[in-house]
Design a protein around this motif. Structure first.
Motif, PDB file in Angstrom:
ATOM      1  N   UNK A 191       7.237  16.972   0.187  1.00  5.29           N
ATOM      2  CA  UNK A 191       6.610  15.813  -0.441  1.00  5.29           C
ATOM      3  C   UNK A 191       7.185  14.555   0.193  1.00  5.29           C
ATOM      4  N   UNK A 192       6.306  13.623   0.548  1.00  2.29           N
ATOM      5  CA  UNK A 192       6.791  12.389   1.152  1.00  2.29           C
ATOM      6  C   UNK A 192       5.952  11.199   0.692  1.00  2.29           C
ATOM      7  N   UNK A 193       6.598  10.051   0.594  1.00  4.94           N
ATOM      8  CA  UNK A 193       5.947   8.834   0.155  1.00  4.94           C
ATOM      9  C   UNK A 193       6.278   7.719   1.143  1.00  4.94           C
TER      10      UNK A 193
ATOM     11  N   UNK B  54       0.863  -1.183   0.000  1.00  4.81           N
ATOM     12  CA  UNK B  54       0.000   0.000   0.000  1.00  4.81           C
ATOM     13  C   UNK B  54       0.900   1.234   0.000  1.00  4.81           C
ATOM     14  N   UNK B  55       0.592   2.157  -0.878  1.00  2.00           N
ATOM     15  CA  UNK B  55       1.455   3.339  -1.066  1.00  2.00           C
ATOM     16  C   UNK B  55       0.683   4.611  -0.739  1.00  2.00           C
ATOM     17  N   UNK B  56       1.324   5.519  -0.004  1.00  2.00           N
ATOM     18  CA  UNK B  56       0.729   6.807   0.332  1.00  2.00           C
ATOM     19  C   UNK B  56       1.704   7.920  -0.052  1.00  2.00           C
ATOM     20  N   UNK B  57       1.201   8.894  -0.799  1.00  2.00           N
ATOM     21  CA  UNK B  57       1.998  10.056  -1.197  1.00  2.00           C
ATOM     22  C   UNK B  57       1.288  11.309  -0.723  1.00  2.00           C
ATOM     23  N   UNK B  58       2.036  12.229  -0.104  1.00  2.00           N
ATOM     24  CA  UNK B  58       1.479  13.492   0.352  1.00  2.00           C
ATOM     25  C   UNK B  58       2.396  14.630  -0.093  1.00  2.00           C
ATOM     26  N   UNK B  59       1.766  15.698  -0.555  1.00  2.00           N
ATOM     27  CA  UNK B  59       2.523  16.876  -0.950  1.00  2.00           C
ATOM     28  C   UNK B  59       1.837  18.143  -0.481  1.00  2.00           C
TER      29      UNK B  59
END
Length: 689
Positions: free
Chosen positions: A302-304, A260-265
């Motif tokens: 930005x982080x993943x 499961x992948x989460x990206x936030x910017x």
């Protein structure tokens, strides 16, 4: 795959047919929506009454056959670009530009709109058909609008998109003030299939992303009149910036642990701009002094994160950047009429700076630890001087010549990130001819040499965590230089409307594209030269002559091709992400005497592939965007419009080929993305006071 939508043969045939039509269509009665005066097409507010415009911008958008060209972001202020003026003058602004200003001018303050040939104006640098919007504030007038938007998938309702503007005068000062928030919400969801070089599926992805941004802005323009033969203008702008992006998805496939992948910017910041000019008689001519200062501060992160089904430790990365950009400009322009022509002289000094600090982190034991990223932090500065001279005169009553020549000196310096100092001297200028073939037909041709603006962020290292792409630092960037040859033919077809054909050829020296850096790096850099050429055809057809009162069709078509030598393979290919085809059609019906109106539109845009050293692909949304609206102009004194967008189900797509190393190595995988956007419903409520 090459687009079947248009090709060179069809455009050549189309262009020839259009050229023949310019001279073979008989002159019919004058268009009832305009008047001809000394070669100028003049429109007043009454000509647009059936459209119920609220601002000067909404009036200009309905001028038959006229397509607004936004000003090019030149180095400094430079000569005028775009094709819109206010009271015969360009605005002393960059972020606070003329299109935004027109959106703040209430329609009651518009005296008229003049469509003229650029060569007849006292503003150097313009070419082709230009709109000169004449405004005067007799009393306080204002306009406001609220445009909420709703989407059924992936996106929160957008409720914060609004505009409020007012204009008037007090004493000797005319003013226009605006408060707005150009917000936007977007989102899409859907599958991505990843295949190996043999075509076997190696991974399935299912992702959902959403974004939102808000940019509340306060702006103003002040014109100081009653100064005798002098006039002064002041432009101010302040804007806040709030942006957020998120993407959540799953990954699975043969011989692969489910993930499961989460990206936030996130990005927050502000920018401001202050510009002023003062024009007055000096000696035999007129001198105009211009000053501008602007700055922008942005902090972004930005982080993943990747979460694994077998409970192995979470992995992830973070990229942070804090940047401060600034620009300061001082410019002087001098005009005088002598011996049947007009001379124009200008000089400009500009100072640009980017101070950027960036860091890369990797998740270890639940904590982000710094990772070395060479070349990510530095200060980039440019000091520039420009001197130009121009001459404008009538060779005949219907033939005008405009010549500009000069050059610039610039000093580029980078502190940190293997910085260096370099000096450049570049010639600049243009020559143009405008020919009024008849009261209904104008032709012009222009050859221009100009210097492009660099993006200072291209000097520095950066990381795109979403696409897993990294740019190396490149302190050797040079400003591109362009030779641009353009011609335009515009004519009225009697009561039918107007049609304009433009052809252009551009040679770009030192074009900025992705080039190799070191043994395995890549970054924006310079390629020796490239070519870009194309044809644009735009039309407005009034349908009253066919029995449809209030009916109108606007069309626009562009065919474009480009050529550049690939820095890795030496092969000839199109410029990365350059436009290839564009087609749009707008149909609207505004029956005379009715408060109801409706319309439909469709557009298609096709771009060349984006080519990097390690991958190539095409990201696009479409293929066709279409919408329809219904409006009523008498809802308690307001115009209310309901628009249903994305009628044909345009999607977000990405075809991407990634190589094991560079593009000369074997293919690692091919990524095919197809995401749903869904319908878009927008409600617009506009009023005046």
């Amino acid at each position: 795959m090459k687009s079947p939508f248009m090709n060179l043969k069809s455009f050549t045939t189309l262009g020839c047919a259009l050229a023949v039509s310019f001279f073979s269509v008989p002159a019919l009665a004058d268009d009832t929506d305009s008047q001809i005066n000394d070669g100028r097409r003049i429109y007043i507010a009454a000509d647009f009454e059936r459209y119920a415009p609220r601002t000067a911008l909404e009036m200009l958008q309905q001028v038959p056959g006229f397509v607004i060209r936004e000003q090019i972001q030149e180095r400094g202020l430079g000569q005028a670009t775009g094709n819109v003026l206010i009271n015969g003058q360009r605005m002393s602004g960059k972020s606070n530009e003329v299109i935004g200003e027109l959106g703040r001018i209430p329609v009651k303050n518009v005296v008229r709109i003049e469509i003229v040939d650029a060569s007849t104006l006292d503003v150097s640098g313009l070419s082709g058909q230009v709109a000169n919007v004449i405004v005067k504030a007799e009393r306080i007038n204002g306009a406001y609008a609220w445009r909420p938007e709703f989407r059924p998938y992936n996106t929160d309702p957008r409720l914060s998109n609004f505009e409020v503007s007012a204009g008037g005068h007090t004493g000797r000062v005319e003013y226009s003030l605006g408060l707005d928030n150009h917000s936007g919400h977007g989102g899409a969801d859907g599958p991505t299939v990843v295949r190996n070089a043999q075509g076997d599926v190696i991974e399935y992805r299912d992702d959902q992303w959403k974004s939102r941004f808000n940019q509340p802005r306060l702006s103003g323009r002040f014109v100081i009149n009653d100064l005798g033969d002098s006039v002064a203008n002041i432009n101010v702008l302040y804007r806040q910036i709030f942006e957020h992006f998120s993407e959540d998805g799953t990954r699975s496939g043969p011989e692969m642990v489910d993930r499961r992948r989460e990206l936030r910017g996130d990005a927050d910041g502000y920018n401001y701009e202050l510009g002023a000019d003062y024009e007055f008689p000096w000696g035999p001519g007129r001198l105009k002094l211009i000053g501008l200062t602007r700055a922008m501060h942005v902090e972004s992160s930005n982080q993943v994160h990747m979460f694994y089904a077998d409970d192995r430790p979470v992995t992830g990365n973070r990229f942070d950047r804090t940047s401060d950009e600034s620009e300061h400009i001082a410019r002087a322009e001098y005009r005088l009429v002598r011996d049947g022509g007009e001379w124009q002289f200008s000089s400009e000094a500009a100072f640009n700076q980017l101070d950027s600090t960036a860091s890369l982190f990797q998740l270890q034991d639940g904590q982000f630890q710094p990772v070395q990223l060479a070349g990510a932090t530095a200060v980039v500065e440019e000091k520039r001087m420009e001197i130009m001279a121009g001459y404008n005169r009538h060779l005949r009553d219907n033939l005008t010549l405009q010549v500009n020549a000069g050059g610039e000196y610039s000093r580029l310096e980078q502190v940190g990130a293997d910085g260096m100092t370099r000096h450049f001297r570049r010639p600049k200028g243009s020559v143009s001819l405008a020919w009024q073939l008849s009261s209904d037909t104008d032709a012009n041709i222009r050859l221009q040499r100009r210097v492009g603006q660099l993006n200072f962020f291209d000097f520095l290292s950066s990381v795109n965590l979403n696409d897993n792409v990294r740019n190396s630092a490149n302190p050797n960037l040079r400003p591109p230089q362009l030779w641009e040859l353009e011609s335009e033919l515009s004519t009225k077809i009697g009561e039918m409307g107007t049609t304009t054909l433009r052809a252009y050829v551009h040679r770009i020296d030192d074009i900025v594209d992705i080039i190799p850096i070191g043994d395995d790096g890549e970054s924006p850099g310079n390629i020796d030269h490239a070519w870009r050429y194309g044809v644009e055809w735009k039309n407005t057809f009034e349908l009253a002559s066919l029995g449809w009162e209030g009916g109108r069709v606007d069309t626009r078509f562009i065919w474009q091709d480009s050529r550049v030598e690939d820095p890795l393979t030496g092969e000839t290919r199109p410029i990365s992400r350059s436009l290839e085809n564009l087609a749009s059609i707008v149909l609207r019906s505004d029956p005379p005497g009715s408060d109801w109106g409706w319309g439909m539109n469709a557009s298609y845009v096709y771009e060349a592939r984006n080519v990097r050293l390690t991958e190539q692909g095409r990201f696009w949304e479409g293929p066709v965007w279409a919408s329809a609206y219904l409006e009523h102009r008498g809802v308690f004194g307001h115009t209310v419009r309901a628009t249903l967008g994305n009628l044909l189900g345009a999607r977000s797509m990405w075809d991407r080929t990634v190589y094991e190393g560079r593009r000369t190595d074997p293919i690692a995988f091919v990524e095919e993305r197809d995401r749903r956007i869904g319908p878009i419903f927008t409600l617009s409520i506009q009023g005046t006071f």
